[in-house]
Each structure stands twice: as C-alpha cells, then as structure tokens.
Design a protein around this motif. Structure first.
Motif, PDB file in Angstrom:
ATOM      1  N   ASN A  37       2.480  -6.665   6.362  1.00 13.96           N
ATOM      2  CA  ASN A  37       3.767  -6.686   7.071  1.00 13.96           C
ATOM      3  C   ASN A  37       4.777  -5.808   6.350  1.00 13.96           C
ATOM      4  OD1 ASN A  37       3.437  -8.657   9.254  1.00 13.96           O
ATOM      5  ND2 ASN A  37       3.039 -10.106   7.592  1.00 13.96           N
ATOM      6  N   GLY A  47       1.619  -7.570  -0.514  1.00 14.37           N
ATOM      7  CA  GLY A  47       3.056  -7.264  -0.611  1.00 14.37           C
ATOM      8  C   GLY A  47       3.852  -8.297   0.164  1.00 14.37           C
ATOM      9  N   ASP A  54      -1.424  -4.881  -7.972  1.00 11.35           N
ATOM     10  CA  ASP A  54      -1.054  -3.607  -7.350  1.00 11.35           C
ATOM     11  C   ASP A  54      -2.071  -3.330  -6.252  1.00 11.35           C
ATOM     12  OD1 ASP A  54      -0.681  -1.006  -6.616  1.00 11.35           O
ATOM     13  OD2 ASP A  54      -0.526  -0.234  -8.666  1.00 11.35           O
ATOM     14  N   MET A  55      -1.618  -3.352  -5.013  1.00 13.60           N
ATOM     15  CA  MET A  55      -2.582  -3.216  -3.908  1.00 13.60           C
ATOM     16  C   MET A  55      -3.225  -1.836  -3.863  1.00 13.60           C
ATOM     17  SD  MET A  55      -0.316  -3.082  -0.443  1.00 13.60           S
ATOM     18  CE  MET A  55       1.229  -3.838  -0.912  1.00 13.60           C
ATOM     19  N   ASP A  65       1.705  -9.510  -4.933  1.00 13.07           N
ATOM     20  CA  ASP A  65       2.888  -8.644  -4.993  1.00 13.07           C
ATOM     21  C   ASP A  65       3.049  -8.130  -6.421  1.00 13.07           C
ATOM     22  OD1 ASP A  65       5.555  -7.462  -4.512  1.00 13.07           O
ATOM     23  OD2 ASP A  65       5.537  -8.690  -2.693  1.00 13.07           O
TER      24      ASP A  65
HETATM   25  C1  LIG Z   1       9.089  -3.985   2.589  1.00 12.45           C
HETATM   26  S1  LIG Z   1       8.610  -5.338   1.594  1.00 12.45           S
HETATM   27  C2  LIG Z   1       7.763  -6.363   2.722  1.00 12.45           C
HETATM   28  C3  LIG Z   1       7.669  -7.782   2.276  1.00 12.45           C
HETATM   29  C4  LIG Z   1       6.968  -8.736   3.269  1.00 12.45           C
HETATM   30  N1  LIG Z   1       5.623  -8.312   3.595  1.00 12.45           N
HETATM   31  C5  LIG Z   1       7.809  -8.890   4.504  1.00 12.45           C
HETATM   32  O1  LIG Z   1       7.449  -8.309   5.532  1.00 12.45           O
HETATM   33  O2  LIG Z   1       8.832  -9.558   4.422  1.00 12.45           O
HETATM   34  C6  LIG Z   1       7.319  -4.610   0.633  1.00 12.45           C
HETATM   35  C7  LIG Z   1       6.710  -5.542  -0.385  1.00 12.45           C
HETATM   36  O3  LIG Z   1       5.585  -4.900  -0.966  1.00 12.45           O
HETATM   37  C8  LIG Z   1       5.626  -5.064  -2.374  1.00 12.45           C
HETATM   38  N2  LIG Z   1       4.886  -3.935  -2.989  1.00 12.45           N
HETATM   39  C9  LIG Z   1       5.291  -2.663  -3.076  1.00 12.45           C
HETATM   40  N3  LIG Z   1       4.344  -1.917  -3.669  1.00 12.45           N
HETATM   41  C10 LIG Z   1       3.327  -2.755  -3.969  1.00 12.45           C
HETATM   42  C11 LIG Z   1       2.060  -2.595  -4.579  1.00 12.45           C
HETATM   43  N4  LIG Z   1       1.661  -1.403  -5.012  1.00 12.45           N
HETATM   44  N5  LIG Z   1       1.270  -3.675  -4.708  1.00 12.45           N
HETATM   45  C12 LIG Z   1       1.681  -4.908  -4.288  1.00 12.45           C
HETATM   46  N6  LIG Z   1       2.858  -5.108  -3.679  1.00 12.45           N
HETATM   47  C13 LIG Z   1       3.661  -4.056  -3.526  1.00 12.45           C
HETATM   48  C14 LIG Z   1       7.111  -5.094  -2.693  1.00 12.45           C
HETATM   49  O4  LIG Z   1       7.381  -5.684  -3.934  1.00 12.45           O
HETATM   50  C15 LIG Z   1       7.652  -5.898  -1.521  1.00 12.45           C
HETATM   51  O5  LIG Z   1       7.609  -7.273  -1.743  1.00 12.45           O
END
Ligand SMILES: C[S@@+](CC[C@H](N)C(=O)[O-])C[C@H]1O[C@@H](n2cnc3c(N)ncnc32)[C@H](O)[C@@H]1O
Ligand code: FES
Length: 451
Positions: free
Chosen positions: A355, A289, A339-340, A312
């Motif tokens: 993060n 993500g 999708d994590m 992501d």
């Molecule tokens: C709160 S943001 C944090 C972004 C980055 N890690 C930071 O700290 O700046 C959450 C991120 O997780 C991604 N995300 C949400 N659900 C996800 C999933 N199931 N699989 C992969 N990424 C995901 C979102 O698209 C977003 O970019």
C-alpha cells in the motif's frame, strides 16, 4: 413520470474578489440551509437540489430558479429558506415577495450582463492580460503557505476561546505585528473570524486544526508542511533528474509527521481494501512498508483467523508498534524491522500488501519486489498494490501526475506508474489474472495471483 416534483438550481459561481456574485451575497449559506430544510421536512424524494453557474443576474444574487414552473428567486437569504421550503416546495405556493416575475427586466439585466462580460473578455484578450485561472494557479501557493505556517506555529490552538494578536504572539513566541498580519490573512481565507481586535476559530478550524479536538488533523498535515521544503527544490530536481538533499531530511520529527499523515489516509482506506479483497481463505498477510499498520489492523479486526506481519525500516518500527498496540490487536499483528529491497520476505503468505509503496521505487526495484513477493506467496496467494494509477499516456488523473513530481523531489527514483506498467511487472514476475479494482477515492488496487 418525472423523477422529482421540483428541481432547484442555486447559483454558486465564484468570481474575483470585489465582483458581484451569488457566493459573495451568501449563496453557499443559502444552499446549506436549503439542504438542511429539505432533509428536515423529508422532501428528498420530491426535490432535487443542484448548484449552477452564473445566470447573468449577479447584482440580484443569491439567485435561485425552480423548475418545472421556472420560478426565479432573487436576493434569497438563509432566513427565507424555511418559508420557501414550507410554502412552495411543501404547499406549492411560490413566495411572492422574493419571486422575480418581471420577464422584460430579467432579460434586459441578463443581456446587459452578457454584453459587459463579452466586452471585458474582448478587452482583456486584446490587451494580452493573463487569464484569471492562470494567475490564480500561479499564486495558489500563497493561501497554502499561510495555512501551513499557521499549522506549524499551532496558531489555531493558540487562539483558544478568542484572543488578540499580542496574546497569540506571546503564546506561540512570535512577533505580534507579524502574527497580526498572518491572523488577518487567515480571516480573509475564512479560517478565523475577527471581532474588534479579537480573533476566533471558525468551526472547521476549531474542529480540524486544534490540538484538543477529537478530529484534529494537524499532526498529519504537518507532513505537507515538511514536503513543502522538498517542493521548493523542484526546479533543480528536474534539472538533475532526482531529489536534492535538504537539511530537514529524515529528522525523527518529520518521520513522526509522515507516519501520522499516512495513518490519516490509511485508516479510512483500509476498510475499502479489506472489503475488496475479502477475508475468505486469508490466514497470513505480509504488509510491506506497513507504516502505521492501519491495513494490518483492519484485517485483524475483520477476522480473528488472520495474522499479519508488518515489515518496515528500523526507524519506523517503534512508531508502528505504538499504533498497533493502541489498536489492541497485538497477538494478531507483529512488526519487524527490515529492508524490502534486500531482506528475505519469508514464505507461505496468502496476501502481500504494497500500500502506497511502489511509487517510492524505480521500475527495476518494483520488478525485484514483485519477484520476491511471488516467491514468498503460497499457491493462489495474491500480491496487492494500492497506489495512484496514471492513465496510459501518464497525463492524468491530475493528483497522480502531480504525485509523480512529489516522488521526484522526495525519492531517488520513484514515480507514479500506469496500470499497464504494474500489470506488465506482475506478469513478468509470474502472476496471473492480474486485474484492477477501483476503490472510492484517489487510489486503486492492482491484484495479481500466483499461478
Ligand atoms: C508511503 S508509506 C506507506 C505506509 C503504509 N503502507 C500506508 O499505506 O499507510 C511508505 C512506508 O514504507 C516504508 N519503507 C520505505 N522504504 C522501505 C524499505 N526499503 N523497506 C521497508 N519499508 C520501507 C516507510 O518507512 C513507510 O512506512
Ligand atoms: S453569479 Fe450568480 S447570477 Fe451571476
């Protein structure tokens, strides 16, 4: 030996509008000037400058007292500061015309103030009046809403070098009468100034809210305007126990603002994270993500031997790729959609970064991610969680407790969690030596190592 020759206290006690106070008479500007003058004259080692609460002489403000001599100054203005610092703090001679040395009058004024204050408090208490701090907390959405609307309408940019309400209304395609009311409120909030019928940006607004400024934060701040709509569903979300869908969900504009907001925080915090974890022995990183990719970019810049993979959701990947490409680290940082919660993470990573991720998910989902991360890490690899971490009883810090509600209104089952929860999930997933690393700012790290 005394650590400082002089200790200055400047009163900055805020009081309700219309009540005499030092800030209303300009004590914040005095404080600024004092700080500048002390720096300019290289007196930092001799002078300790501190703010303080009401000293009971509010009608005579701004009030300042200098110890160890106990010299009281009243009605100090920014234009007096150069003289005070030069004559007193440098040459040791108080500036007589501003010194208040009538002790009897000071005692009488302070005692009268204290009596009036106690009488007013007692009267309000007896009448059952709502205390000011509660009233303020309840109404605090009003200033917030004004600024968010001004950002949504891009008013600060439309003000340009100064314009009247009609001109600004035409530029943003809005009603001139209503624009005038909003502009006046922004003047009252200290974000604009008004001379005749012309409005101008105050320096902070010009710096942080105008599109052409290099420090413009508007795009990132629009995310807060977007989640305002979610916060309006809080009452129903509390009743139902999960987020309430709204019309604005997941538009590409919202996504763009969201990633810009994440980037604004992440690019500052990334330096702290890289420093806390180090680069020694780190070759491959998986940034789950990764959003704007700021953490991977910081790692790539910190060491030419580090390769990062960002995973992501498909809608965000093009934005991530754009940020990474602009940072000029493309060979070291790759981006893939996934999708994590469902997809395979791969294997052999030295670090897996989470993060600002765990708060989006439930306990079960986080346990699953930690388990998958442990399997994807190389021996001695580390799982790194960065988040707002609640105290053991979950009542603070305040930002973490409030952020938990942000997750209630925005996600299916997310929340803020405590250190004990993160530690427990990591240990259950097979990590050892789990520890917390405190970072500057509101979020900290929990790091676990593969046995
Ligand atoms: C709160 S943001 C944090 C972004 C980055 N890690 C930071 O700290 O700046 C959450 C991120 O997780 C991604 N995300 C949400 N659900 C996800 C999933 N199931 N699989 C992969 N990424 C995901 C979102 O698209 C977003 O970019
Ligand atoms: S507000 Fe400054 S002395 Fe009362």
């Amino acid at each position: 030996m005394e650590p400082f020759r002089f200790h200055l206290f400047v009163c900055t006690q805020q009081k309700p509008e219309g009540v005499p106070s030092c800030p209303a008479s300009g004590s914040l500007a005095v404080l600024d000037r004092l700080d500048q003058e002390i720096q300019t004259r290289g007196l930092n080692d001799n002078v300790q400058l501190t703010t303080c609460g009401c000293m009971g002489l509010c009608d005579e403000g701004p009030t300042m007292v200098v110890y160890p001599e106990g010299v009281w100054y009243r009605r100090v203005q920014p234009s007096d500061i150069s003289e005070i610092v030069g004559t007193y703090l440098h040459d040791g001679k108080p500036v007589d015309r501003l010194v208040w040395n009538d002790a009897a009058a000071m005692h009488a004024t302070a005692a009268e103030h204290a009596d009036k204050f106690r009488a007013a408090m007692a009267a309000r208490n007896k009448a059952g009046t709502l205390p000011d701090h509660l009233d303020q907390m309840i109404r605090s959405y009003m200033p917030s809403r004004c600024i968010l609307t001004a950002l949504e309408l891009d008013i600060f940019t439309a003000v340009r070098d100064g314009a009247n309400a009609e001109e600004i209304g035409t530029r943003i395609h809005a009603n001139a009468r209503a624009v005038g009311m909003l502009l006046n409120a922004l003047v009252a909030l200290g974000l604009l100034s008004k001379s005749g019928d012309v409005y101008s940006n105050r320096p902070e607004s010009a710096r942080f809210f105008v599109q052409s400024s290099k420090d413009n934060h508007r795009n990132g701040l629009l995310h807060i305007a977007n989640i305002w709509h979610r916060w309006s569903t809080l009452t129903d979300a509390v009743r139902r126990g999960t987020r309430i869908p709204i019309d604005r969900d997941n538009t590409s504009e919202c996504m763009h603002d969201f990633i810009a907001a994440m980037h604004r925080n992440a690019k500052e915090r990334a330096q702290h994270v890289v420093k806390a974890l180090g680069t020694m022995g780190v070759r491959r990183i998986l940034d789950l993500g990764g959003g704007s990719g700021a953490y991977s970019v910081a790692y790539a810049k910190a060491s030419p031997d580090v390769y990062c993979e960002i995973l992501d959701v498909p809608e965000v990947v093009p934005l991530t790729a754009e940020y990474v490409s602009k940072a000029g680290v493309l060979p070291q940082v790759s981006v893939r959609p996934g999708d994590m919660l469902r997809d395979d993470f791969g294997s052999g990573y030295d670090i897996i970064l989470l993060n600002a991720i765990c708060h989006m998910f439930s306990e079960e989902q986080n346990r699953h991610i930690f388990y998958c991360a442990r399997r994807a890490l190389a021996p001695k690899g580390r799982l790194v969680v960065q988040d707002f971490i609640l105290n053991p009883v979950k009542t603070g810090p305040q930002h973490a407790a409030l952020f938990s509600l942000n997750m209630l209104v925005s996600t299916d089952a997310g929340a803020s969690y405590s250190e004990a929860e993160y530690t427990g999930w990591m240990e259950a997933a097979g990590f050892s030596e789990v520890r917390r690393i405190n970072l500057p700012g509101p979020s900290d790290l929990i790091v676990g190592q593969v046995k």
